[in-house]
Design a protein around this motif. Structure first.
Motif, short mmCIF file in Angstrom:
data_model
loop_
_atom_site.label_atom_id
_atom_site.label_comp_id
_atom_site.label_asym_id
_atom_site.label_seq_id
_atom_site.Cartn_x
_atom_site.Cartn_y
_atom_site.Cartn_z
N SER A 42 -7.47 -12.22 47.34
CA SER A 42 -6.46 -12.35 46.30
C SER A 42 -5.80 -11.00 46.08
O SER A 42 -6.48 -10.00 45.89
N LEU A 43 -4.48 -10.99 46.10
CA LEU A 43 -3.71 -9.79 45.79
C LEU A 43 -3.10 -10.00 44.42
O LEU A 43 -2.31 -10.92 44.21
N LEU A 44 -3.50 -9.16 43.47
CA LEU A 44 -3.03 -9.26 42.11
C LEU A 44 -2.25 -8.00 41.78
O LEU A 44 -2.61 -6.91 42.22
N GLY A 45 -1.20 -8.14 41.00
CA GLY A 45 -0.41 -6.97 40.67
C GLY A 45 0.35 -7.13 39.38
O GLY A 45 0.50 -8.23 38.85
N GLU A 60 7.75 -10.58 47.20
CA GLU A 60 7.63 -11.23 48.51
C GLU A 60 6.57 -10.50 49.32
O GLU A 60 6.57 -9.27 49.39
N LEU A 61 5.67 -11.26 49.94
CA LEU A 61 4.65 -10.71 50.82
C LEU A 61 5.10 -10.91 52.26
O LEU A 61 5.45 -12.03 52.65
N LEU A 62 5.13 -9.82 53.03
CA LEU A 62 5.61 -9.86 54.41
C LEU A 62 4.55 -9.36 55.37
O LEU A 62 3.76 -8.47 55.04
N ARG A 63 4.57 -9.93 56.56
CA ARG A 63 3.76 -9.43 57.67
C ARG A 63 4.71 -9.33 58.85
O ARG A 63 5.11 -10.35 59.42
N GLY A 64 5.11 -8.10 59.16
CA GLY A 64 6.17 -7.91 60.13
C GLY A 64 7.45 -8.46 59.54
O GLY A 64 7.80 -8.16 58.40
N LEU A 70 6.70 -15.98 48.41
CA LEU A 70 7.70 -15.47 47.48
C LEU A 70 7.43 -16.07 46.12
O LEU A 70 7.22 -17.28 46.01
N MET A 71 7.40 -15.22 45.11
CA MET A 71 7.19 -15.74 43.76
C MET A 71 7.93 -14.87 42.75
O MET A 71 8.25 -13.72 43.03
N THR A 72 8.19 -15.44 41.59
CA THR A 72 8.82 -14.72 40.49
C THR A 72 7.73 -14.05 39.67
O THR A 72 6.66 -14.63 39.46
N LEU A 73 8.00 -12.81 39.25
CA LEU A 73 7.05 -12.12 38.38
C LEU A 73 6.80 -12.97 37.14
O LEU A 73 7.72 -13.58 36.60
N PHE A 79 1.68 -10.84 39.07
CA PHE A 79 1.75 -11.80 40.17
C PHE A 79 0.40 -11.92 40.83
O PHE A 79 -0.48 -11.08 40.67
N PHE A 80 0.25 -13.02 41.57
CA PHE A 80 -0.99 -13.35 42.28
C PHE A 80 -0.62 -14.02 43.58
O PHE A 80 0.18 -14.96 43.59
N MET A 81 -1.17 -13.51 44.68
CA MET A 81 -0.93 -14.12 45.99
C MET A 81 -2.24 -14.18 46.76
O MET A 81 -3.07 -13.27 46.64
#
Length: 108
Positions: A42-45, A60-64, A70-73, A79-81
């Protein structure tokens, strides 16, 4: 600033590293935390300005070149991904008048 710990892995499968980082970009502060759980992490911020005011924008979380989420704050600019695979990621936060990019997010 970073604190880093190692959580036990289950038979070598899944994520094994957790961390907490505080970033400063101009007048913004980004507090990030990675918490492994089984085969996901879990990535929390939370994003605040110098006055401690929550901001409005998208994350937005990107890999390359691939967008993984993509989520709204949230109301508190949080946010949580979930991340399903270890690797290097990039976080892009788009606000009304600026963009913040955090590259080289190592997820192990």
């Amino acid at each position: 600033m970073e604190s880093r710990g190692l959580a036990p892995s289950v038979r070598g499968v899944g994520f094994h590293s957790d961390w907490s980082r505080l970033y400063q970009a101009e007048e913004f502060y980004l507090d990030l935390m990675l918490k492994p759980k089984d085969k996901k992490a879990s990535l929390l911020g939370q994003l605040l300005n110098e006055d401690g005011i929550a901001l409005v924008g998208d994350v937005e979380l990107l890999r390359g070149d691939e967008s993984l989420g993509l989520m709204t704050l949230g109301r508190d600019a949080d946010f949580f991904m979930e991340i399903e695979e270890a690797g290097n990621y990039e976080l892009k936060i788009t606000l009304s008048d600026s963009t913040i990019i955090v590259g080289d997010l190592a997820v192990e």
